[in-house]
Design an enzyme around this catalytic site. Structure first.
Site, mmCIF file in Angstrom:
data_model
loop_
_atom_site.group_PDB
_atom_site.id
_atom_site.type_symbol
_atom_site.label_atom_id
_atom_site.label_comp_id
_atom_site.label_asym_id
_atom_site.label_seq_id
_atom_site.Cartn_x
_atom_site.Cartn_y
_atom_site.Cartn_z
ATOM 1 N N TRP A 161 0.860 -1.180 0.000
ATOM 2 C CA TRP A 161 0.000 0.000 0.000
ATOM 3 C C TRP A 161 0.890 1.221 0.000
ATOM 4 O O TRP A 161 2.032 1.177 0.450
ATOM 5 C CB TRP A 161 -1.007 -0.027 1.137
ATOM 6 C CG TRP A 161 -0.485 0.341 2.484
ATOM 7 C CD1 TRP A 161 0.214 -0.439 3.324
ATOM 8 C CD2 TRP A 161 -0.670 1.593 3.150
ATOM 9 N NE1 TRP A 161 0.487 0.228 4.465
ATOM 10 C CE2 TRP A 161 -0.042 1.483 4.386
ATOM 11 C CE3 TRP A 161 -1.308 2.803 2.810
ATOM 12 C CZ2 TRP A 161 -0.018 2.528 5.298
ATOM 13 C CZ3 TRP A 161 -1.293 3.831 3.718
ATOM 14 C CH2 TRP A 161 -0.655 3.690 4.942
ATOM 15 N N ASP B 288 5.155 -5.679 2.619
ATOM 16 C CA ASP B 288 5.425 -6.693 3.628
ATOM 17 C C ASP B 288 6.425 -7.713 3.109
ATOM 18 O O ASP B 288 6.381 -8.101 1.944
ATOM 19 C CB ASP B 288 4.134 -7.425 4.008
ATOM 20 C CG ASP B 288 3.201 -6.546 4.829
ATOM 21 O OD1 ASP B 288 3.640 -5.475 5.284
ATOM 22 O OD2 ASP B 288 2.036 -6.926 5.008
#
Lengths: 188, 395, 185
Positions: free
Chosen positions: A116, A135
């Protein structure tokens, strides 16, 4: 916090090279690494819309240079601390404390092609940069340097701007390990 | 192992270790096999819980530093005594059946801990023994996210469990909890979260600030009806843990800035009522606003809304609250401000008449206040790794 | 978890990064001279010598609203349809043109109609220029404002649009827009 060597990642070109987009984010509790956002700004704008403002600095008052509360306390040299400028919206364990770096996943994990995108002000040049919170996935939580940045974090029904979702789609595993923060570009 | 166990048979040791620490509610007969009888003055039994009651408190610990170690603790909410615990799996959800007889854990497992094939289940447990009665597979998966209460809900009649997924298309899987099987998955494009208000209906919040209401049939075919936008998703979004009054089918959306938008979810299409503020102008100027993880909770028979409040600027929506503000939900009148003994991330309120306010403090201690007296009843020692969500029966 | 290939993955080379940034600036359309690139003051980039020029507004909109899922080069994890080299086909027929505005992450996006139009035009020109019809007309804010009111069944609409594209001979093959089979886990 033990500073990690920076040589591992400092030769890598960031930006548009290896999938710069990203996202991480995770949970709500206070960082063991310290920084807790100080309540300050009053502008209901996303950080990308916050221009560096030459703030009034009455003598003896703390410096409030930017509209971003995070940026006012941020630094650009130590990526193992929560107040490293790119982490304004990062939520989770810092990859930089886990054998990786702001744009490097630790051994045994892999980055997700998804992420994001948030935006943070660099306190040294006052410019706003887009940051991909990506991540690293494949091991359970790294467990070191939990940081909670909140700037621009929206509820999960707006997934592209939420920092709680495990963004491990397309990675080698859906298990979250740590959060990285790669540069996407310089905001206009 | 204590010295006096020496010399016991291996079976006896193992069985004894299992039951050693448990307080006995029931007495005899003991649970040991006849050939494993201990020659002891006391026999060992496994405790069972009393039936689910209004002051039982369930604490979901997401165990963030070792997230596959998540668990739910069962507490006596009146005293803070730990009554039991069971393991949950990765970024789980939890709910109690409306009749209190079963506990539902929504869990994701990999066959080799962090590796191998993933499977997702609604794990059904008996609420008194904590024994698993069924693992119901969720073949369409579920969203992995720092646990949010309304990513799972149970219809008020107890028939269906509804689980949210973002893969990243957004869907809801309908599981027949009575028949113990998933019956289908319904797309809710652009929307998320689940507020199950009726036997075959739920509502979700959408990215554009609308509310989508889905009415579904026995084969999980859903019909979606959306409202116009009822909140400003871009500049002042509603908290995921807004005030949910399932029994009156009313959702009190609480926004980042402290606005309340009451939404009537009774019909096929949601209807928003006039909004009001948690704060007056002076309080807003002083920086008061909602924040935390489980930011709001609701007392259904009193129709009261409880909100964790702190002083802060923008982007402090996950800061811990220093006070809980209590409101009459139907009028917006503030009943009281409760100053917390320790800043808290999550709150819940027992649904009985003499309601207790529970909180997860920043030190990971669970504490309770009498809402009528404001008196602190207890503070536990730090519980688990990172306790995150509170559940009471009937919330 | 099995490793999933990035659909149509693009090598992460500096060359492609440069190509992209050139593509980006050619679409900014503002006619202004490109602002100078500068070094990012940061412990990582100070040493790498990375310099960045400001992103055009439309690229920034794509980055903050779409790129997290669809990737900075218009392709990402298998769960996300690849936009690069494909998405332009949809604009060849009216129903396809409507569909692009009506996919949920576009229609329900919190940004203004003008911004949505800008980001769609930008992504079509950047990632799928070759697939656009010769007479392609950029989306306008009012067109987007109208179209984004509709809420569609995404899979069914997509199927219908592709059938129509195939029937009209507007795609090179019937599976030009096929999605990878996604094994959930």
């Amino acid at each position: 916090m033990t500073p990690i060597s920076s040589t591992r990642f400092d030769r890598l070109i960031e930006a548009f090279t290896r999938g710069a987009a990203q996202r991480s984010s995770r949970r709500g509790f206070l960082s063991q690494c310290g920084l807790w956002l100080i309540a300050a700004s009053a502008l209901p704008l996303l950080p990308v819309a916050r221009r560096a403002q030459a703030g009034e600095q009455p003598a003896g008052k703390p410096v409030r240079k930017f509209a971003s509360a995070f940026a006012n306390l941020a630094q650009t040299s130590d990526s193992t601390r929560c107040n490293y400028w790119r982490y304004c919206a990062s939520d989770g364990y810092l990859c930089a404390c886990c054998g990786g770096g702001p744009n490097t996943c630790p051994p045994g994990t892999s980055p997700s092609p998804t992420s994001w995108i948030g935006s943070c002000i660099n306190p040294d040049d006052g410019k706003t940069y887009l940051i991909a919170y990506r991540d690293c996935c494949g091991q359970d939580s790294c467990g070191r340097c939990l940081c909670l940045g909140q700037e621009g974090d929206m509820p999960s029904y707006r997934p592209q701007v939420n920092n709680d979702i495990v963004w491990c789609f397309g990675a080698s595993s859906m298990v979250y390990h740590c959060s990285s923060a790669g540069l996407v570009g310089l905001a206009e | 192992m204590r010295g006096w166990f020496a010399g016991m048979s291996a079976a006896g040791v193992a069985a004894g270790a299992l039951v050693l620490a448990l307080p006995a509610f029931g007495a005899d007969p003991d649970d040991l096999a006849a050939d494993a009888k201990l020659q002891l003055a006391e026999s060992h039994v496994t405790a069972t819980l009393t039936p689910t009651h209004a002051r039982r408190l369930f604490v979901l610990d997401v165990a963030f530093p070792a997230a596959e170690a998540a668990r739910t603790y069962v507490l006596d909410g009146a005293t803070g005594r730990i009554e039991g615990m069971f393991n949950q799996a990765y970024w789980p959800n939890f709910a109690v059946s409306p009749d209190g007889s079963e506990l539902y854990a929504v869990d994701s497992y990999w066959e080799k801990h962090t590796r191998g094939k993933r499977s997702d289940y609604i794990v059904v447990r008996d609420a008194r023994t904590l024994q698993v009665s069924e693992d119901i597979p969720l073949p369409a998966g579920r969203l992995l996210i720092v646990s949010k209460k309304y990513d799972f809900d149970v219809t008020p009649d107890g028939r269906y469990g509804l689980t949210y997924n973002l893969a990243p298309q957004t869907t809801v899987t309908v599981t027949d909890l009575k028949a113990r099987k998933s019956i289908g998955t319904i797309g809710i494009p652009g929307c998320g979260l689940i507020f199950a208000q009726a036997a075959s209906r739920f509502s979700s919040l959408c990215a554009d600030g609308a509310i989508a209401t889905v009415t579904f049939d026995e084969s999980a075919n859903g019909t979606i009806r959306r409202t116009a936008n009822v909140f400003d998703a871009k500049n002042d979004p509603a908290f995921e843990h807004s005030g949910w009054d399932k029994h009156h089918q009313m959702l009190y959306l609480v926004t980042y800035h402290g606005k309340v938008v009451p939404v009537d979810l009774a019909g096929e299409q949601a209807v928003a009522g006039p909004s009001w503020w948690l704060t007056d102008e002076a309080e807003r100027r002083a920086g008061w606003r909602p924040g935390g993880w489980q930011v709001c909770h609701f007392h259904s028979s009193k129709r009261r809304l409880y909100v964790l409040m702190h002083r802060g600027g923008d982007w402090t929506h996950k800061n811990s609250g220093t006070e809980v503000w209590e409101f009459e939900a139907t009028t917006g009148r503030r009943v009281q401000r409760v100053r917390l003994p320790e800043p808290a991330q999550s709150i819940a309120v027992s649904q009985d008449d003499d309601a207790l306010l529970y909180a997860i403090g920043d030190s990971y201690r669970i504490y309770a206040l009498g809402l009528a007296t404001g008196k602190l009843l207890y503070k536990t020692r730090p519980l688990g790794f990172t306790p995150q969500l509170l559940t009471v029966w009937g919330d | 978890m099995r490793r999933r290939q990035r659909a149509g993955s693009v090598p992460g080379t500096l060359a492609s990064a440069l190509a992209l940034s050139i593509a980006l600036s050619s679409i900014s359309g503002s006619g202004r001279a490109a602002p100078p690139a500068s070094n990012v003051p940061d412990s990582v980039t100070r040493r790498s010598g990375l310099t960045l020029a400001p992103m055009p507004r439309a690229a920034q909109l794509y980055a903050t609203n779409c790129q997290g899922c669809h990737g900075e080069l218009g392709s990402s994890a298998a769960e996300m349809p690849t936009l690069a080299g494909r998405v332009g086909y949809f604009t060849r027929i009216p129903e396809g043109r409507r569909y692009l505005v009506q996919v949920p992450n576009v229609a329900l996006n919190a940004n203004s109609d003008a911004d949505i139009a800008a980001v769609l035009n930008w992504l079509l020109a950047t990632y799928s220029r070759a697939q656009l019809p010769p007479d392609f007309k950029p989306y306008t804010a009012s067109e987007v404002g109208e179209l984004r009111q509709a809420r569609i069944d995404v899979a069914a609409t997509r199927r219908r649009v592709i059938d129509a594209l195939v029937a009209a001979g507007q795609v090179p093959s019937a599976d030009a827009l096929a999605l990878p089979h996604i094994v959930l886990y």
